[in-house]
Write a protein that holds these residues in place. Structure first.
Motif, mmCIF file in Angstrom:
data_model
loop_
_atom_site.group_PDB
_atom_site.id
_atom_site.type_symbol
_atom_site.label_atom_id
_atom_site.label_comp_id
_atom_site.label_asym_id
_atom_site.label_seq_id
_atom_site.Cartn_x
_atom_site.Cartn_y
_atom_site.Cartn_z
ATOM 1 N N SER A 229 0.862 -1.178 0.000
ATOM 2 C CA SER A 229 0.000 0.000 0.000
ATOM 3 C C SER A 229 0.900 1.230 0.000
ATOM 4 N N GLU A 320 -11.170 -4.200 -6.157
ATOM 5 C CA GLU A 320 -10.340 -3.005 -6.291
ATOM 6 C C GLU A 320 -9.917 -2.775 -7.736
ATOM 7 N N SER A 362 -15.604 5.282 -2.575
ATOM 8 C CA SER A 362 -14.307 5.904 -2.873
ATOM 9 C C SER A 362 -14.482 7.335 -3.353
ATOM 10 N N PHE A 366 -13.500 10.680 -1.073
ATOM 11 C CA PHE A 366 -12.458 11.539 -1.635
ATOM 12 C C PHE A 366 -12.934 12.990 -1.678
ATOM 13 N N VAL A 699 -5.068 11.888 0.709
ATOM 14 C CA VAL A 699 -4.857 10.587 0.077
ATOM 15 C C VAL A 699 -5.536 10.599 -1.288
ATOM 16 N N GLY A 703 -7.347 5.650 -2.563
ATOM 17 C CA GLY A 703 -6.352 5.404 -1.528
ATOM 18 C C GLY A 703 -4.939 5.161 -2.008
ATOM 19 N N SER A 706 -2.372 -0.088 -4.098
ATOM 20 C CA SER A 706 -2.445 -1.163 -3.102
ATOM 21 C C SER A 706 -2.577 -2.505 -3.815
#
Length: 709
Positions: A229, A320, A362, A366, A699, A703, A706
């Motif tokens: 990550s 993801e 997400s 954000f 961030v 994120g 990762s």
């Protein structure tokens, strides 16, 4: 650092002294992995406070299999021995084992340096954090540093500074962790190191699985910690304009290793470590779970539990990857801090609900910077909203306002921050020079490592047909599905449910205490809401964790009186004063600006400024006395012309920003509340004023990089 004092000891004590409050365990007595795992939970009062220096007897250990596994994991992370790497070290068996393996890998497993006079290994730095929560913590850090230096590894000790005082007990571990990782990041940046290795292992993953199971986490949470990550700074990078943040790569190469493996690696490397008896305290959830798992430990339980975690990780890897692709294709992040989602490209009806939920979570977190979590009913509302095509209504959820994008006929959704007037305005200040170290950091190596790692990860991300938990909706359904497809046996399923129930009971028993703490915080927040977001000139402020804002006066105008007088002039035109601003201008040289969100009155004021005639405008504001009008008219015209043109340009820029998004723009005002600047649309009330506002989350979206292997 773990709690207690490391006592250097030359004497040989016998193992029965473990029954008393001692500070040294003999190197002659074998210390097994369960030496600190009693058959029942100890009370906090019965646990010695001092750390115990431990070692195994020097029995031969075959290190080849451990080194081979470690090397494979490092290669999968895109790492090679020539890369500059940092290690997070506490002195416990986990981080000491990491030091042994990393030192051997760096030196190709041959003749790894050791001893006081050895040459240090190139490109390897151990970072030890002194949390400063106890008087002896500094001595502990120095003791650990000495042992790691003797392994041929350079060390740096980072010291925590608790500017707001010692963290509350209920939040001590979380606060210490946040501070620790911030120090890790800062030290890595200072030393131009782009990779940090952390010693989390398979047993840690099992503990985290049970903990999150008891908190009703879904399959994404049950996947545990990522193999790779990114770790980002508390303050995002800023050079006056939008720039890419390249967080430190955080790699966990020991996730395949058990705790017992790490003890053996310490033994094979002839290294001592420290055990922290306070890890037996049942006051902390992870301690309770760790001891319960040890008491119930069996080959079948361990292997089946790891199999469920692995299945969750494969599911998360797939989700993801889908989410990453959807965001790149269907989301446009605007400079003013809002997002536009193209529903035609997104095509929600063709996306699995878990992937769609991760996608919308997400984006919302954000835009609002995670101001509120997306859970339960909010998640269902958002999924239903995205499934309705074309979009015709608005929705407020998780700190964001969603509505059809203007002119899109419902084919696009506008996502902007919902401005809650009850929330306190927040501004974190830091000087521009604090970025100098970050500016010197070269992200090229990190980019190359990520590219190399993706050559592995792209091949290992499963297809939808190979993912077991795409249709599950809760933690209970994960266990039931795992049992149905024979990942879990009946006995293991019962044990996991029992552990879950026990931890839920502990969690509920603290609800009243936490509620009191929450109520106290709410009272404090109400008091704080009256405070203002103040920004002195020349400083950079992080406004509401969303915008980096800065303002100052032009140096060339300030230092040149003749040039300055061409633009603006003293409040008393007959006085010789260093403040060369006309009275129609709300800017002064000793002023401290305040920052707030834009309101409807601001663009109405811009409209008024854009239409005002120069002299009429100044007369309306009572700027000049009648007897001084003649000598100042030329200067006033120049200043008023500037304000008029600036307002006209700002209004033109506003036309391209949806009304809902305008309310999320930062505005600078003087202490009397008069508008100074709206940097996002290039409005300044004075030609000598320079202001900027850059939307910058701490961030990145999704994120950062990762990989859940």
């Amino acid at each position: 650092m773990a709690r207690g004092l490391i006592v250097s000891s030359q004497n040989k004590t016998t193992s029965h002294l473990l029954l008393t409050s001692i500070s040294r365990v003999s190197t002659t007595g074998k210390l097994g992995k369960n030496a600190f795992a009693p058959n029942h939970l100890q009370s906090s009062a019965s646990i010695p406070s001092s750390r115990l220096l431990c070692s195994y007897p020097n029995d031969p250990i075959d290190m080849s299999k451990y080194r081979e596994t470690f090397s494979k994991r490092m290669a999968m992370a895109g790492l090679k021995p020539h890369h500059r790497i940092a290690l997070g070290v506490s002195g416990g068996p986990d981080s000491i084992a990491l030091c042994v393996l990393a030192a051997g890998w760096k030196t190709n497993c041959l003749n790894a340096p050791g001893g006081e006079n050895s040459i240090f290994i190139d490109g390897l730095l151990a970072i030890i954090v002194d949390h400063g929560l106890r008087a002896e913590s500094k001595d502990e850090a120095n003791e650990v540093s000495t042992r790691v230096l003797n392994m041929g590894i350079r060390c740096e000790i980072g010291h925590c500074e608790w500017s707001d005082g010692r963290p509350k007990r209920g939040h001590l571990q979380e606060a210490a962790r946040d501070m620790r990782y911030q120090i890790f990041h800062n030290v890595c940046i200072q030393h131009q190191i782009g990779v940090l290795l952390i010693a989390h292992h398979a047993d840690d993953q099992a503990e985290l699985f049970i903990l999150r199971l008891s908190r009703n986490s879904g399959v994404l949470g049950l996947a545990g910690m990522a193999f790779v990550s990114q770790l980002f700074s508390k303050y995002p990078n800023f050079n006056g304009e939008a720039s890419n943040d390249h967080g430190i790569l955080l790699v966990r190469p020991l996730l395949e290793f058990s705790k017992d493996d790490l003890y053996k690696i310490c033994q094979g490397g002839n290294q001592e470590w420290v055990e922290d008896p306070t890890n037996q305290s049942p006051s902390f959830a992870r301690n309770r779970i760790r001891m319960s798992l040890k008491n119930l430990s069996s080959l079948s339980l361990n292997s089946e539990l790891q199999a469920v975690i692995s299945a969750c990780r494969r599911t998360r890897s797939y989700i993801e990857r889908v989410c990453y692709n959807l965001i790149n294709e269907a989301v446009n992040i605007m400079d003013q801090g809002y997002a536009v989602v193209d529903l035609k490209i997104l095509n929600p009806s063709k996306v699995e609900d878990l992937c769609l939920s991760k996608f919308v979570t997400s984006v919302l977190q954000f835009i609002s910077h995670g101001r509120r979590p997306v859970r339960g009913s909010a998640s269902k509302l958002l999924l239903n909203y995205l499934h309705t095509f074309p979009c015709k209504t608005s929705l407020t959820a998780a700190g964001c306002y969603l509505c059809p994008a203007p002119g899109s006929k419902g084919t696009k959704v506008l996502v902007c921050c919902s401005i809650d007037s009850s929330l306190p305005l927040k501004m974190e200040l830091f000087h521009e020079h604090s970025y100098e170290v970050q500016k010197r950091f070269n992200p090229t190596e990190v980019e190359q490592i990520i590219a190399h790692e993706k050559s592995y990860s792209d091949c290992l991300v499963p297809d939808a047909s190979d993912v077991q938990f795409l249709d599950v909706t809760s933690s209970e359904s994960v266990l039931l599905e795992a049992k149905r497809i024979n990942i879990l046996s009946d006995s293991t399923h019962r044990i996991i449910l029992s552990l879950q129930r026990d931890e839920i009971e502990h969690f509920r028993s603290k609800t009243e205490v936490k509620s009191d703490y929450k109520l106290k915080n709410e009272v404090e927040a109400t008091r704080t809401s009256l405070s203002k977001a103040v920004l002195p000139p020349g400083h950079i402020g992080y406004f509401m964790n969303r915008f980096l804002v800065m303002w100052k006066l032009r140096e060339n105008i300030i230092n040149d009186t003749s040039s300055l007088n061409e633009a603006n002039f003293d409040q008393d035109l007959g006085a010789e004063s260093p403040n060369f601003c006309c009275r129609s201008c709300p800017v002064s040289h000793d002023m401290v600006a305040e920052v707030r969100y834009m309101i409807d009155a601001d663009w109405l004021y811009l409209s008024k400024l854009s239409k005002c005639q120069n002299v009429e405008s100044t007369q309306e504001q009572g700027v000049l006395l009648a007897e001084k009008m003649e000598q100042a008219t030329e200067k006033l015209n120049a200043c008023s012309d500037y304000v008029k043109l600036s307002a006209q340009g700002a209004l033109d820029s506003l036309k391209s920003i949806p009304v809902a998004a305008r309310r999320g723009l930062p505005v600078l005002v003087n202490p009397q509340g008069l508008l100074l600047s709206i940097p996002s649309i290039c409005f300044n009330h004075c030609p000598c004023l320079m202001a900027s506002a850059v939307f910058k989350a701490r961030v990145p979206l999704v994120g950062g990089h990762s990989w859940f292997i």
